[in-house]
Design a protein around this motif. Structure first.
Motif, PDB file in Angstrom:
ATOM      1  N   ALA A   1      15.595 -14.553  -9.164  1.00 19.09           N
ATOM      2  CA  ALA A   1      14.933 -13.945  -8.010  1.00 19.09           C
ATOM      3  C   ALA A   1      13.806 -14.851  -7.524  1.00 19.09           C
ATOM      4  CB  ALA A   1      14.398 -12.567  -8.375  1.00 19.09           C
ATOM      5  N   ALA A   2      13.061 -15.395  -8.483  1.00 19.90           N
ATOM      6  CA  ALA A   2      11.959 -16.278  -8.106  1.00 19.90           C
ATOM      7  C   ALA A   2      12.477 -17.516  -7.372  1.00 19.90           C
ATOM      8  CB  ALA A   2      11.181 -16.690  -9.348  1.00 19.90           C
ATOM      9  N   GLN A   3      13.638 -17.981  -7.793  1.00 13.23           N
ATOM     10  CA  GLN A   3      14.172 -19.202  -7.182  1.00 13.23           C
ATOM     11  C   GLN A   3      14.818 -18.946  -5.830  1.00 13.23           C
ATOM     12  OE1 GLN A   3      16.811 -20.213 -10.341  1.00 13.23           O
ATOM     13  NE2 GLN A   3      15.237 -21.245 -11.578  1.00 13.23           N
ATOM     14  N   ARG A   4      15.368 -17.778  -5.655  1.00 16.79           N
ATOM     15  CA  ARG A   4      16.223 -17.567  -4.482  1.00 16.79           C
ATOM     16  C   ARG A   4      15.708 -16.548  -3.489  1.00 16.79           C
ATOM     17  NH1 ARG A   4      21.855 -17.051  -7.995  1.00 16.79           N
ATOM     18  NH2 ARG A   4      21.811 -19.184  -8.812  1.00 16.79           N
ATOM     19  N   ARG A   5      14.667 -15.855  -3.816  1.00 23.15           N
ATOM     20  CA  ARG A   5      14.214 -14.733  -3.004  1.00 23.15           C
ATOM     21  C   ARG A   5      13.925 -15.140  -1.571  1.00 23.15           C
ATOM     22  NH1 ARG A   5      10.086 -16.112  -1.070  1.00 23.15           N
ATOM     23  NH2 ARG A   5       8.065 -16.680  -1.917  1.00 23.15           N
ATOM     24  N   SER A   6      14.246 -14.255  -0.646  1.00 19.59           N
ATOM     25  CA  SER A   6      13.900 -14.457   0.750  1.00 19.59           C
ATOM     26  C   SER A   6      12.645 -13.642   1.040  1.00 19.59           C
ATOM     27  CB  SER A   6      15.036 -13.969   1.640  1.00 19.59           C
ATOM     28  OG  SER A   6      15.151 -12.564   1.533  1.00 19.59           O
ATOM     29  N   ALA A   7      12.142 -13.785   2.243  1.00 14.61           N
ATOM     30  CA  ALA A   7      10.976 -13.000   2.620  1.00 14.61           C
ATOM     31  C   ALA A   7      11.302 -11.510   2.582  1.00 14.61           C
ATOM     32  CB  ALA A   7      10.517 -13.404   4.023  1.00 14.61           C
ATOM     33  N   ALA A   8      12.500 -11.186   3.001  1.00 23.54           N
ATOM     34  CA  ALA A   8      12.910  -9.780   3.010  1.00 23.54           C
ATOM     35  C   ALA A   8      12.929  -9.204   1.591  1.00 23.54           C
ATOM     36  CB  ALA A   8      14.282  -9.646   3.660  1.00 23.54           C
ATOM     37  N   ASP A   9      13.378 -10.036   0.645  1.00 24.19           N
ATOM     38  CA  ASP A   9      13.407  -9.584  -0.744  1.00 24.19           C
ATOM     39  C   ASP A   9      11.999  -9.232  -1.213  1.00 24.19           C
ATOM     40  OD1 ASP A   9      16.174  -9.889  -1.147  1.00 24.19           O
ATOM     41  OD2 ASP A   9      15.929 -12.044  -1.430  1.00 24.19           O
ATOM     42  N   ILE A  10      11.062 -10.128  -0.906  1.00 26.01           N
ATOM     43  CA  ILE A  10       9.676  -9.897  -1.295  1.00 26.01           C
ATOM     44  C   ILE A  10       9.182  -8.580  -0.715  1.00 26.01           C
ATOM     45  CG2 ILE A  10       7.310 -10.717  -1.022  1.00 26.01           C
ATOM     46  CD1 ILE A  10       8.822 -12.334  -2.968  1.00 26.01           C
ATOM     47  N   ALA A  11       9.461  -8.398   0.550  1.00 33.83           N
ATOM     48  CA  ALA A  11       9.013  -7.167   1.211  1.00 33.83           C
ATOM     49  C   ALA A  11       9.547  -5.946   0.474  1.00 33.83           C
ATOM     50  CB  ALA A  11       9.484  -7.171   2.662  1.00 33.83           C
ATOM     51  N   ARG A  12      10.805  -6.031   0.094  1.00 38.76           N
ATOM     52  CA  ARG A  12      11.430  -4.890  -0.566  1.00 38.76           C
ATOM     53  C   ARG A  12      10.795  -4.631  -1.931  1.00 38.76           C
ATOM     54  NH1 ARG A  12      17.851  -4.887  -1.863  1.00 38.76           N
ATOM     55  NH2 ARG A  12      17.859  -3.048  -3.228  1.00 38.76           N
TER      56      ARG A  12
END
Lengths: 256, 256
Positions: A125-136
């Motif tokens: 997750a740390a390597q691939r996360r998008s901004a949307a992922d962070i928001a979620r």
DNA sequence: CTTTCTCTAATCGTATGACTTTATCGCAGG
DNA sequence: CCTGCGATAAAGTCATACGATTAGAGAAAG
């Protein structure tokens, strides 16, 4: 009365008749009331409980067959399958476990699996996360902080937190294990409701995981997630009233 | 024509009518011929293929519902579910994937999962294995050595080897992932039949894993298993005709 | 007495048709 | 434009009948 139907909505509709029958039978098998012997309380005792037609009954059995809980053979009948055949990671099977009595060995197994898998998921997750992922993930975290411990919204937020991390890992196969993680969380909640201290203490740990993911630090995210899992296991097993020396050693090893 | 029905025997009988229908529909969904839209080729096109009664059809649909592939709702119809809902780790779903065209992303996902899980399983196996476990692993290994590469017995032995290690780990939840491992192995076999060199080269690696487990050296067993997985991924993806730089880097990291 | 064979009966599987429940959609009324 | 109510389509349930399969009993052979 137990918590239910969190995680992704199981497609197996529970207010449908065959769904109720399936659940009833499943819980009977999982809880051990029906051994690996003959199933089918004679197809008539079922009619005693709820009057169901053969159709509904058969469709329930089909569901259970699909999940490995029973095996039907032409002449010998429909038998409860041995545990090795069960699809223990199936979301429905997991949720049915919550309806049965806690099985300490199985809970440990689930936590052990989670300990292997979830840190890796956090790393990805740390390597691939998008901004949307962070928001979620952030939204879920806020849900955990801003609501009272052990409220339904809070638990839901906790599950969402972990699920969002799996989603951010961008691995469909891995994501299927989110339901197993959800199950361990629900076991925790069931067993240690009232222990607000443990919950509140875990909040900063959650935040630390989040920040590691935001900063794209995979190793750190993994390490922190490992700590989270171990802590959760320890408090859960403590509520279960057993000693857990081995797990405590493990924590030191994993968080370094 | 593909390899099938290895690993644990799926309880979903394939020579039963509803089983065939289920498989046919499942493959259609997984291969993408049916999108996340309306399913049910109008219930009559099915009758065109094989004349099936509504009963058989419905039971097939129930199976698919249980595995998350479809969702049925009273008025709107029975729809193919979005991929996030599929129980990708279900043995049947995995084996149905083998009937569809190879999906490179999914194969990578499976290998990635395997990379996280199988070394841990090997470690546990080394710590917990009984004499019987060793015997089982050894027997499987012998089956791999004593038979010609890519023969059916040989593949079966390979699957048995990995499954026996999972069994030795004494973790029911973890063991359910054995079918996912089996799936990756079958993908390998499907894709690189003929490349005997890669297979023969992997034999000593298998033996090394075995000896590490015999000697109860958990870390060593885990490291060697990790190497095995990475090698397998590399040769598999090579047969798929794609570049795999990232995976090769990973190997260095994991085996250290 | 043991082994093999056959044949029965119990059980799951399949087929059909009628009826019930659910929820969507469109029309009518506010 | 919103509200609600009824027509409607699809899944869900029920009942019944027949077919297919095979475990297990009993007969026949050695």
């Amino acid at each position: 009365m137990r918590i239910r139907d969190f995680s992704r909505p199981t497609t197996l509709n529970e207010d449908r008749l065959f769904g109720q029958v399936a659940q009833k039978l499943a819980v009977a098998i999982i809880s051990g009331r029906i051994h690996a012997g003959e199933l089918l309380p004679n197809e008539d005792d079922l009619r005693a409980d709820i009057s169901v037609s053969r159709t509904a009954y058969r469709e329930a059995v089909k569901v259970l067959t699909a999940k490995g809980l029973v095996e039907a053979r032409p002449r010998s009948g429909t038998r409860a399958a041995p545990r090795e055949r069960w699809n223990l990671l199936d979301p429905d099977v997991l949720s049915w476990h919550l309806e049965a009595d806690p099985n300490e060995k199985f809970i440990r197994d689930l936590f052990e699996l989670r300990r292997f898998v979830e840190p890796s998921a956090a790393r990805l997750a740390a390597q691939r996360r998008s901004a949307a992922d962070i928001a979620r993930i952030e939204a879920a975290y806020r849900g955990m902080v801003e609501n009272p411990p052990y409220a339904e919204v809070t638990i839901r937020a906790d599950l969402a937190f972990h699920e969002a991390i799996f989603a951010a890992a961008q691995n469909a196969a891995l994501q299927c294990l989110a339901s197993a993680v959800a199950a361990t969380l629900q076991w925790s909640m069931l067993l240690k409701t009232g222990d607000e201290a443990a919950y509140v203490e875990s909040l900063p740990d959650h935040e630390h995981v989040l920040t590691a993911i935001v900063e794209r630090d995979g190793d750190l995210a993994a390490a922190r997630m490992a700590g989270l899992v171990i802590d959760s296991l320890n408090t859960t097993l403590a509520s279960l009233g057993s000693e857990v020396p081995e797990a405590k050693i493990a924590r030191i090893k994993h968080t370094k």
